[in-house]
Scaffold this motif. Structure first.
Motif, PDB file in Angstrom:
ATOM      1  N   GLU A   1       0.819  -1.207   0.000  1.00  0.00           N
ATOM      2  CA  GLU A   1       0.000   0.000   0.000  1.00  0.00           C
ATOM      3  C   GLU A   1       0.856   1.262   0.000  1.00  0.00           C
ATOM      4  O   GLU A   1       0.537   2.247  -0.698  1.00  0.00           O
TER       5      GLU A   1
ATOM      6  N   THR B   1       2.234   1.743  -3.374  1.00  0.00           N
ATOM      7  CA  THR B   1       1.164   2.170  -4.279  1.00  0.00           C
ATOM      8  C   THR B   1       0.835   3.645  -4.088  1.00  0.00           C
ATOM      9  O   THR B   1       0.647   4.392  -5.058  1.00  0.00           O
ATOM     10  N   LEU B   2       0.788   4.069  -2.818  1.00  0.00           N
ATOM     11  CA  LEU B   2       0.509   5.488  -2.549  1.00  0.00           C
ATOM     12  C   LEU B   2       1.632   6.376  -3.081  1.00  0.00           C
ATOM     13  O   LEU B   2       1.375   7.470  -3.609  1.00  0.00           O
TER      14      LEU B   2
ATOM     15  N   LYS C   1       1.103   6.639  -6.755  1.00  0.00           N
ATOM     16  CA  LYS C   1      -0.017   7.519  -7.081  1.00  0.00           C
ATOM     17  C   LYS C   1       0.334   8.984  -6.850  1.00  0.00           C
ATOM     18  O   LYS C   1      -0.061   9.870  -7.624  1.00  0.00           O
ATOM     19  N   ALA C   2       1.065   9.250  -5.744  1.00  0.00           N
ATOM     20  CA  ALA C   2       1.421  10.630  -5.454  1.00  0.00           C
ATOM     21  C   ALA C   2       2.344  11.209  -6.520  1.00  0.00           C
ATOM     22  O   ALA C   2       2.282  12.405  -6.832  1.00  0.00           O
TER      23      ALA C   2
ATOM     24  N   ARG D   1       0.083  10.723 -10.359  1.00  0.00           N
ATOM     25  CA  ARG D   1      -1.180  11.410 -10.572  1.00  0.00           C
ATOM     26  C   ARG D   1      -1.015  12.896 -10.271  1.00  0.00           C
ATOM     27  O   ARG D   1      -0.853  13.260  -9.105  1.00  0.00           O
TER      28      ARG D   1
ATOM     29  N   GLY E   1      -3.461  13.077  -6.813  1.00  0.00           N
ATOM     30  CA  GLY E   1      -2.108  12.832  -6.323  1.00  0.00           C
ATOM     31  C   GLY E   1      -1.876  13.444  -4.944  1.00  0.00           C
ATOM     32  O   GLY E   1      -1.170  12.860  -4.099  1.00  0.00           O
TER      33      GLY E   1
ATOM     34  N   ALA F   1      -3.383  11.174  -2.291  1.00  0.00           N
ATOM     35  CA  ALA F   1      -2.513  10.029  -2.030  1.00  0.00           C
ATOM     36  C   ALA F   1      -1.328  10.440  -1.141  1.00  0.00           C
ATOM     37  O   ALA F   1      -0.916   9.692  -0.239  1.00  0.00           O
ATOM     38  N   GLN F   2      -0.787  11.646  -1.374  1.00  0.00           N
ATOM     39  CA  GLN F   2       0.320  12.126  -0.551  1.00  0.00           C
ATOM     40  C   GLN F   2      -0.118  12.376   0.888  1.00  0.00           C
ATOM     41  O   GLN F   2       0.601  12.048   1.843  1.00  0.00           O
TER      42      GLN F   2
ATOM     43  N   ARG G   1      -2.532  10.845   2.466  1.00  0.00           N
ATOM     44  CA  ARG G   1      -2.737   9.532   3.086  1.00  0.00           C
ATOM     45  C   ARG G   1      -1.401   8.890   3.457  1.00  0.00           C
ATOM     46  O   ARG G   1      -1.259   8.277   4.530  1.00  0.00           O
TER      47      ARG G   1
ATOM     48  N   ARG H   1      -9.137   7.276   1.395  1.00  0.00           N
ATOM     49  CA  ARG H   1      -9.161   6.135   0.479  1.00  0.00           C
ATOM     50  C   ARG H   1     -10.376   6.229  -0.461  1.00  0.00           C
ATOM     51  O   ARG H   1     -10.280   5.898  -1.659  1.00  0.00           O
TER      52      ARG H   1
ATOM     53  N   GLU I   1      -9.893   8.819  -3.239  1.00  0.00           N
ATOM     54  CA  GLU I   1      -8.914   8.527  -4.288  1.00  0.00           C
ATOM     55  C   GLU I   1      -9.598   8.172  -5.611  1.00  0.00           C
ATOM     56  O   GLU I   1      -9.069   8.448  -6.698  1.00  0.00           O
TER      57      GLU I   1
END
Length: 272
Positions: A46, A49-50, A53-54, A57, A62, A65-66, A68, A114, A117
């Motif tokens: 996870e 993955t984050l 994405k950060a 995206r 993005g 995600a950052q 989170r 989440r 996102e």
């Protein structure tokens, strides 16, 4: 015979029960270890993955995600630090209880992030970003404060213990080198000690020394007839006595040998 069979059956049951208990314990430990490794693997996946994405995206998605990723990292680090310190310090348990209450708000925010996102409406997502950012910063700041306060407390205790240990070691080192302390204390008075001892011993020696007899008086000169010079006489001394006595030979002459009737008369030596 029946008693022996009963004892054997009882021992067999005990061994079976012990084996079952050990098997359950081993299986439970293996399950917990597997769950722990699975949780860590899922968490690692996870997090990666984050991060992807950060970085991949742009825009509000993005940034969500950052946020989170920042929240999860701060909460996980604080939880691990407090759980490790609570084993050694009971006062940290109160901080751990406060963290549990903070974790409830953190899990709620993480679940909300989440869900956002996959939000297709970017305008709505952008409108909610300031509130989400503020909540994330508050929760992360509170978690960081608890973590650093607990670490400062542990470091303070370690410093105090190190100071006390250093003091004890210095005292022990001084006790092991006791002769240096004795020499430093006795060196200022070492030079004056012999003179003081001599000064104290002189009166004692003077008191213990026997009194010397007074010297004899000088002899009076005898009366002399007029016209003659006076002559001074002295008492007899050992030297004068020795001078008046006749001198004795250093070696006395040999005494004549005795003659016996059975001895032969000595023959005169012949001149021829």
């Amino acid at each position: 015979m029946a008693e022996v069979i009963a004892v054997i059956a009882l021992l067999f049951v005990l061994f079976v029960a012990l084996g079952v208990f050990a098997t359950v314990k081993v299986v439970g430990a293996a399950k917990r270890s597997a769950d722990k490794h699975i949780t860590q693997a899922r968490r690692t996946v996870e997090d990666h993955t984050l991060k992807a994405k950060a970085l991949g995206r742009p825009g509000p998605a993005g940034e969500v995600a950052q946020l989170r990723l920042t929240l999860r990292t701060s909460m996980r680090a604080t939880q691990e630090a407090l759980e490790a310190l609570a084993v050694e310090d009971g006062s940290v348990k109160e901080s751990l209880a406060l963290f549990q209450r903070l974790s409830a708000h953190g899990h709620e925010l993480d679940a909300e992030l989440r869900r956002l996102e996959s939000e297709p409406d970017r305008a709505t997502l952008a409108a909610r970003l300031p509130d989400l950012r503020e909540r994330t910063e508050r929760i992360a700041h509170s978690a960081d404060s608890l973590r650093w306060a607990a670490r400062d407390r542990a470091r303070r205790f370690a410093d105090d213990d190190l100071d006390s240990l250093s003091t004890q070691i210095d005292m022990e080192a001084g006790a092991l080198r006791h002769w240096q302390t004795a020499e430093s204390e006795s060196s200022p008075t070492a030079s004056s000690a012999p003179s003081a001892a001599r000064a104290a011993s002189e009166p004692a020696r003077a008191a213990e020394a026997p009194e010397r007899p007074a010297p004899p008086p000088w002899p009076e000169a005898p009366a002399t007839e007029p016209g003659t010079a006076p002559e001074q006489t002295w008492p007899d001394t050992p030297r004068t006595r020795q001078a008046e006595e006749p001198t004795r030979p250093a070696i006395s002459p040999a005494a004549p040998r005795p003659t016996y009737p059975w001895q032969k008369k000595p023959r005169p030596e012949s001149t021829t």
